[in-house]
Design a protein around this motif. Structure first.
Motif, short mmCIF file in Angstrom:
data_model
loop_
_atom_site.label_atom_id
_atom_site.label_comp_id
_atom_site.label_asym_id
_atom_site.label_seq_id
_atom_site.Cartn_x
_atom_site.Cartn_y
_atom_site.Cartn_z
N SER A 267 40.77 38.95 22.53
CA SER A 267 41.94 38.69 21.68
C SER A 267 42.48 37.28 21.89
N ASP A 268 41.55 36.30 21.87
CA ASP A 268 41.89 34.87 22.00
C ASP A 268 42.52 34.52 23.35
N GLU A 269 42.34 35.38 24.34
CA GLU A 269 42.85 35.13 25.69
C GLU A 269 41.69 35.24 26.68
N HIS A 270 41.69 34.38 27.68
CA HIS A 270 40.65 34.42 28.70
C HIS A 270 41.16 35.19 29.92
N TYR A 271 40.31 36.10 30.44
CA TYR A 271 40.69 36.92 31.59
C TYR A 271 39.65 36.77 32.70
N LEU A 272 40.15 36.79 33.93
CA LEU A 272 39.27 36.75 35.09
C LEU A 272 39.32 38.11 35.78
N PHE A 273 38.14 38.71 36.00
CA PHE A 273 38.03 40.03 36.63
C PHE A 273 37.37 39.87 38.01
N SER A 274 37.97 40.51 39.00
CA SER A 274 37.38 40.54 40.34
C SER A 274 37.06 41.99 40.70
N PHE A 275 35.88 42.21 41.27
CA PHE A 275 35.43 43.56 41.63
C PHE A 275 35.24 43.61 43.14
N LEU A 276 36.05 44.44 43.80
CA LEU A 276 35.98 44.60 45.25
C LEU A 276 35.42 45.98 45.58
N PRO A 277 34.26 46.06 46.24
CA PRO A 277 33.69 47.37 46.58
C PRO A 277 34.52 48.08 47.65
N ILE A 278 34.69 49.40 47.48
CA ILE A 278 35.41 50.23 48.45
C ILE A 278 34.40 51.13 49.15
N HIS A 279 34.48 51.17 50.48
CA HIS A 279 33.56 51.99 51.27
C HIS A 279 34.33 53.13 51.94
N ASN A 280 33.65 54.25 52.08
CA ASN A 280 34.30 55.38 52.74
C ASN A 280 34.18 55.26 54.26
N LEU A 281 34.62 56.28 54.96
CA LEU A 281 34.62 56.25 56.42
C LEU A 281 33.22 56.17 57.02
N GLU A 282 32.23 56.56 56.25
CA GLU A 282 30.85 56.52 56.73
C GLU A 282 30.13 55.24 56.31
#
Length: 282
Positions: A181-196
């Motif tokens: 929609s004529d706007e620029h967006y920056l996406f960051s993806f951070l992996p989440i790990h469980n207790l194992e």
């Protein structure tokens, strides 16, 4: 009055602070009382809840993210030991949305939590599947139904769906930029790990990115300017090469003519000049 009713007011109070799961568990890992699901009890959590097994076997406090039989959450499991006797454990857990809401407020950007579908199918009871829905970013990741993002965010994430299938499978942190929609967006993806240590989810952060867009514009302007300068230099060098070649050819022709006249001069032994009375040569 049973113990559940006695502690119910306390559960209501802690819910206001983002606490979702409040549960007592027997030493053998059998669920005694779930305040978030009081009608569900007596099932054994071995093989499903690493945090509970570790707290009950090693008598240690366990903290970390973990999917459960009903919901996922950031778990805090405490062994209960009285006068040297192990009575079981108590769990107090927070929904991940509690953290994302706080981060939205603190950092003025947007956060979305998505969980791997195979993790849910492996741990959650079939009767609790309705707590989740397919995410817009991938069919292999789910939202929690009660915490799914707003309509705009869902549409925005949907624009990335065809681009990220490979990256999402790697389970590594990454970032992408997208115009919407004529706007620029920056996406960051951070992996989440469980207790194992297993990768089980992604925390997605996004925000409008005007600075990155400006950098991109400046990059293309500089690249275009550089290309023009290179072209000008190339054209100028061609002109110089052509001029130098013409001078070289002229010089070679001059040297060839000089050599020809030198040969004629050296091989002509007697030059005689006769001048007519009118002044012309013979």
């Amino acid at each position: 009055m049973n113990s559940g009713n006695l502690l119910l007011p306390a559960y209501v109070r802690i819910q206001r602070h983002g606490i979702r799961q409040f549960q007592f568990i027997f030493p053998n890992c059998e669920s005694f009382l779930r305040f978030h699901r009081p009608d569900t009890y007596g099932d054994n959590l071995k093989g499903f809840r690493y945090s509970v097994e570790k707290a009950n076997s090693d008598f240690v406090i366990v903290n970390g993210f973990e999917e459960g039989r009903t919901f996922n959450g950031f778990r805090n499991v405490f062994p209960i030991i009285t006068e040297g006797q192990h009575l079981g454990s108590v769990e107090i857990s927070m929904a991940y949305s509690t953290f994302t809401d706080k981060m939205d407020h603190l950092f003025h950007n947007h956060h979305v939590f998505v969980l791997k579908k195979n993790v849910v199918l492996k741990k959650v009871r079939e009767s609790e599947y309705n707590n989740y829905q397919t995410s817009d970013i991938s069919d292999e990741y789910l939202y929690e139904s009660i915490y799914h993002p707003d309509e705009f965010t869902q549409e925005l994430l949907g624009t990335l769906k065809s681009d990220l299938s490979v990256e999402l499978q790697k389970g590594l942190p990454f970032a992408v930029e997208k115009k919407f929609s004529d706007e620029h967006y920056l996406f960051s993806f951070l992996p989440i790990h469980n207790l194992e240590g297993e990768h089980v989810a992604y925390l997605i952060t996004y925000e409008p990115e005007d600075i990155l867009h400006t950098y991109l514009i400046n990059y293309w302007v500089m690249l275009l300017s550089g290309s023009i300068l290179v072209l000008i230099a190339y054209v100028s060098s061609l002109k110089y090469i052509r001029k130098a070649r013409s001078l070289f050819v002229a010089q070679q022709n001059l040297l060839a003519g000089k050599e020809k006249y030198r040969l004629v001069s050296e091989h002509t032994h007697n030059w005689e000049y006769w001048i007519k009375p009118g002044g012309s040569y013979n």
